[in-house]
Design an enzyme around this catalytic site. Structure first.
Site, PDB file in Angstrom:
ATOM      1  N   GLU A   1      39.391  29.262   0.005  1.00  0.00           N
ATOM      2  CA  GLU A   1      38.843  27.968   0.199  1.00  0.00           C
ATOM      3  C   GLU A   1      37.380  28.058   0.488  1.00  0.00           C
ATOM      4  OE1 GLU A   1      38.635  24.499   3.961  1.00  0.00           O
ATOM      5  OE2 GLU A   1      40.487  25.020   2.807  1.00  0.00           O
ATOM      6  N   GLU A   2      36.666  28.788   1.142  1.00  0.00           N
ATOM      7  CA  GLU A   2      35.265  29.081   1.326  1.00  0.00           C
ATOM      8  C   GLU A   2      34.725  29.573   0.118  1.00  0.00           C
ATOM      9  OE1 GLU A   2      36.631  27.448   4.685  1.00  0.00           O
ATOM     10  OE2 GLU A   2      34.549  27.655   4.028  1.00  0.00           O
TER      11      GLU A   2
ATOM     12  N   GLU B   1      46.762  25.229  -0.019  1.00  0.00           N
ATOM     13  CA  GLU B   1      47.492  24.435   1.016  1.00  0.00           C
ATOM     14  C   GLU B   1      48.627  23.871   0.731  1.00  0.00           C
ATOM     15  OE1 GLU B   1      44.016  21.738   1.655  1.00  0.00           O
ATOM     16  OE2 GLU B   1      43.660  22.884   3.742  1.00  0.00           O
TER      17      GLU B   1
HETATM   18  P1  P6P Z   1      42.217  13.483   8.371  1.00  0.00           P
HETATM   19  C1  P6P Z   1      42.165  19.413   8.587  1.00  0.00           C
HETATM   20  O1  P6P Z   1      40.803  19.033   8.542  1.00  0.00           O
HETATM   21  C2  P6P Z   1      42.833  19.073   7.283  1.00  0.00           C
HETATM   22  O2  P6P Z   1      42.477  19.534   6.251  1.00  0.00           O
HETATM   23  C3  P6P Z   1      44.124  19.357   7.383  1.00  0.00           C
HETATM   24  O3  P6P Z   1      44.597  20.152   8.214  1.00  0.00           O
HETATM   25  C4  P6P Z   1      44.780  17.937   8.247  1.00  0.00           C
HETATM   26  O4  P6P Z   1      46.230  17.797   7.909  1.00  0.00           O
HETATM   27  C5  P6P Z   1      43.902  16.886   7.590  1.00  0.00           C
HETATM   28  O5  P6P Z   1      42.807  17.425   7.283  1.00  0.00           O
HETATM   29  C6  P6P Z   1      43.612  15.807   8.610  1.00  0.00           C
HETATM   30  O6  P6P Z   1      42.769  14.837   7.774  1.00  0.00           O
HETATM   31  O7  P6P Z   1      41.801  12.602   7.532  1.00  0.00           O
HETATM   32  O8  P6P Z   1      43.349  12.996   9.294  1.00  0.00           O
HETATM   33  O9  P6P Z   1      41.137  14.049   9.420  1.00  0.00           O
END
Ligand code: P6P
Length: 328
Positions: A87-88, A271
């Protein structure tokens, strides 16, 4: 049974080859190093601090994002993976040109939760390597050879599945130094549920199918579902996912009208795909709203998708709402 013994048995049974065993062993050792780093957060350094970088998905990088990736790369080098998709990083990272596998990884999922002591994790997807990693990184999720994720929370855990079996297994890191020990096998996600996970702060931004699904759900006993539900939302995919694999439920992160979320927030390759393989192996479903996540061919390494996974009957209901809108 230890993870070490489980992997040796899987190799004997032909469920995993030497390259796959070496990669999972390396990821488990990396996870132990990441776990140790996390549990010292705030003592030696502030791992949740932004380091000024922006990753390939446009997210601001935290110190732990970068450190986790470094740890994973160090442990994977020389093992059975030809390249790492992270991802990075914009492009694949070469590891071992003799390796037969590609590892796609979210080194640290949920990094916004680091500084508030909420469970975070590492998600991995293992695919066959066909030589040029950049050319062959866009494989369908159904081509995965294995998938899993680690959680760093009250326990440090691993959930894992191989393409060649229908067995979803879990392990917990023994705090007394005996490594990852098996805690579950044959996990199944119940077909029905009364528990859903969604960030309802975005209700006004959702498209009609999700709004309809939620209206019917919130109407509870007196509505079309004929039962009351409860909601859980950790804001950490691995944490919400771990709960669903342990006690059922449905997770929804839809696309919505917010800028940048038109095709969803979560990433397909590292993911949605690994979570989807685990969900299907556990008797659940994983959908983008119109069809199976695992049947999607990624357009690019960092493609975002809507993700609905968990109880099969609830994923079917969300797909029915999306297809109903198409028919209207
Ligand atoms: P929101 C964490 O940043 C993430 O990528 C996931 O792990 C998580 O389910 C989602 O984003 C949370 O998103 O919009 O609720 O902050």
């Amino acid at each position: 049974m230890s993870l070490h013994e489980f992997l040796a048995s899987a190799q004997e049974q032909g469920h995993a080859d030497a390259d796959l065993v070496s990669v999972i062993r390396a990821l488990a050792i990396a996870a132990q190093d990441i776990d140790h780093l996390i549990r010292r957060d705030g003592l030696d350094e502030n791992l949740g601090s932004e380091i000024g970088g922006i990753n390939s998905d446009g997210d601001s990088q935290k110190a732990l994002d970068v450190r986790s990736e470094e740890i994973i790369i160090n442990h994977l080098e020389g093992q059975g993976a030809a390249a790492l998709l992270s991802e990075e990083q914009e492009d694949p990272i070469p590891l071992n040109d003799q390796g037969s596998l590609i590892v796609a990884v979210d080194p640290l999922d949920g990094s916004s939760n680091i500084s508030v002591n909420v469970t975070i994790g590492t998600i991995f997807s293992i695919l066959p390597s066909h030589g040029d990693a950049k050319a062959h990184s866009l494989q369908q999720g159904r081509d995965q050879i294995a998938a899993g994720f680690f959680t760093y929370g009250p326990q440090t855990t691993l959930i894992l599945c191989f393409a060649k079996t229908d067995d979803v297994v879990t392990f917990t890191l023994d705090p007394d130094g005996k490594g990852f020990l098996m805690t579950g096998e044959g996990l199944q996600i119940p077909t029905t549920t009364k528990e859903f996970a969604i960030n309802s702060a975005y209700t006004n931004h959702w498209f009609k199918p999700v709004q309809k699904w939620m209206t019917d759900t919130l109407d509870g006993q007196s509505g079309p579902q004929g039962k009351d539900y409860r909601m859980r939302w950790v804001g950490s995919l691995v944490s919400d996912a771990w709960r669903i694999f342990q006690r059922g439920g449905i997770f929804l992160y839809p696309a919505d009208r917010r800028q940048g979320n038109e095709t969803g927030r979560l990433r397909l390759v590292y993911e949605a795909n690994p979570i989807a393989l685990l969900a299907e192996k556990a008797g659940g479903k994983a959908s983008n709203g119109y069809g199976a996540i695992l049947d999607m061919t990624p357009e690019d390494l960092h493609q975002r998708v809507p993700l609905f996974f968990g109880a099969a009957s609830e994923v079917d209901r969300i797909e029915n709402e999306h297809n109903q809108e198409r028919d209207d």
